[in-house]
Design a protein around this motif. Structure first.
Motif, PDB file in Angstrom:
ATOM      1  N   TRP A   1       0.836  -1.188   0.000  1.00  0.00           N
ATOM      2  CA  TRP A   1       0.000   0.000   0.000  1.00  0.00           C
ATOM      3  C   TRP A   1       0.872   1.238   0.000  1.00  0.00           C
ATOM      4  O   TRP A   1       1.766   1.329   0.839  1.00  0.00           O
TER       5      TRP A   1
ATOM      6  N   PHE B   1      -0.886   0.249  -3.508  1.00  0.00           N
ATOM      7  CA  PHE B   1      -0.626  -0.875  -4.403  1.00  0.00           C
ATOM      8  C   PHE B   1       0.143  -0.389  -5.620  1.00  0.00           C
ATOM      9  O   PHE B   1      -0.305   0.514  -6.330  1.00  0.00           O
TER      10      PHE B   1
ATOM     11  N   GLU C   1       0.610  -0.477  -8.801  1.00  0.00           N
ATOM     12  CA  GLU C   1       0.018  -0.946 -10.060  1.00  0.00           C
ATOM     13  C   GLU C   1       0.964  -0.853 -11.249  1.00  0.00           C
ATOM     14  O   GLU C   1       1.139  -1.825 -11.987  1.00  0.00           O
ATOM     15  N   ASN C   2       1.543   0.311 -11.462  1.00  0.00           N
ATOM     16  CA  ASN C   2       2.400   0.495 -12.642  1.00  0.00           C
ATOM     17  C   ASN C   2       3.633  -0.391 -12.602  1.00  0.00           C
ATOM     18  O   ASN C   2       4.018  -0.974 -13.619  1.00  0.00           O
TER      19      ASN C   2
ATOM     20  N   ILE D   1       3.918  -3.248 -11.082  1.00  0.00           N
ATOM     21  CA  ILE D   1       3.491  -4.630 -11.282  1.00  0.00           C
ATOM     22  C   ILE D   1       3.165  -4.882 -12.751  1.00  0.00           C
ATOM     23  O   ILE D   1       3.590  -5.889 -13.325  1.00  0.00           O
ATOM     24  N   LYS D   2       2.434  -3.981 -13.370  1.00  0.00           N
ATOM     25  CA  LYS D   2       2.120  -4.138 -14.793  1.00  0.00           C
ATOM     26  C   LYS D   2       3.400  -4.228 -15.619  1.00  0.00           C
ATOM     27  O   LYS D   2       3.499  -5.046 -16.537  1.00  0.00           O
TER      28      LYS D   2
ATOM     29  N   GLU E   1      -6.448  -8.087  -6.199  1.00  0.00           N
ATOM     30  CA  GLU E   1      -5.812  -6.861  -6.698  1.00  0.00           C
ATOM     31  C   GLU E   1      -5.157  -7.099  -8.056  1.00  0.00           C
ATOM     32  O   GLU E   1      -5.216  -6.248  -8.937  1.00  0.00           O
ATOM     33  N   PHE E   2      -4.547  -8.263  -8.229  1.00  0.00           N
ATOM     34  CA  PHE E   2      -3.933  -8.592  -9.514  1.00  0.00           C
ATOM     35  C   PHE E   2      -4.996  -8.751 -10.595  1.00  0.00           C
ATOM     36  O   PHE E   2      -4.798  -8.352 -11.729  1.00  0.00           O
TER      37      PHE E   2
ATOM     38  N   LEU F   1      -7.805  -7.154 -10.711  1.00  0.00           N
ATOM     39  CA  LEU F   1      -8.267  -5.811 -11.045  1.00  0.00           C
ATOM     40  C   LEU F   1      -7.340  -5.126 -12.049  1.00  0.00           C
ATOM     41  O   LEU F   1      -7.747  -4.176 -12.721  1.00  0.00           O
ATOM     42  N   LEU F   2      -6.107  -5.601 -12.172  1.00  0.00           N
ATOM     43  CA  LEU F   2      -5.171  -5.075 -13.172  1.00  0.00           C
ATOM     44  C   LEU F   2      -5.381  -5.727 -14.535  1.00  0.00           C
ATOM     45  O   LEU F   2      -4.693  -5.413 -15.496  1.00  0.00           O
TER      46      LEU F   2
END
Length: 97
Positions: free
Chosen positions: A34, A36, A38-39, A41-42, A64-65, A67-68
């Motif tokens: 937190w 998270f 996102e960028n 991980i992507k 959460e993954f 949701l990506l």
């Protein structure tokens, strides 16, 4: 494979087992959950077709993954026990085979 916390050790051991057998398996160990990342991980998983997420809960991080927009195979483990490398290995072999 993506993991964090205590289950990351089991996940890494499973990755090493799979690699010894010739499977092309990557490993992403999350440190910060937190906010998270996102960028990051992507970017890290841009070439992954499926992400296996072992964790010591009901699969909250796997959500959460998803949701990506990633294809996710959760390995939730409840009751205070960690997923073992063998359990993770078996799940990944089932996904790949």
């Amino acid at each position: 494979m993506a993991s964090y916390g205590c289950s990351a050790r089991s996940a890494l051991a499973a990755v090493k087992m799979l690699r010894r057998e010739g499977y092309r398996v990557g490993f992403l160990r999350l440190i910060t959950l937190w906010p998270f990342p996102e960028n990051a991980i992507k970017n890290a998983l841009r070439n992954a077709s499926t992400v296996v997420v072992p964790e010591m809960n009901a699969g909250y991080m796997a959500r959460e993954f998803r949701l990506l927009g990633l294809n996710v195979v959760p390995i939730p483990k409840l009751g205070g026990e960690m997923p073992t490398p063998e359990e993770i290995y078996s799940v990944v072999r089932g996904v790949v085979s």
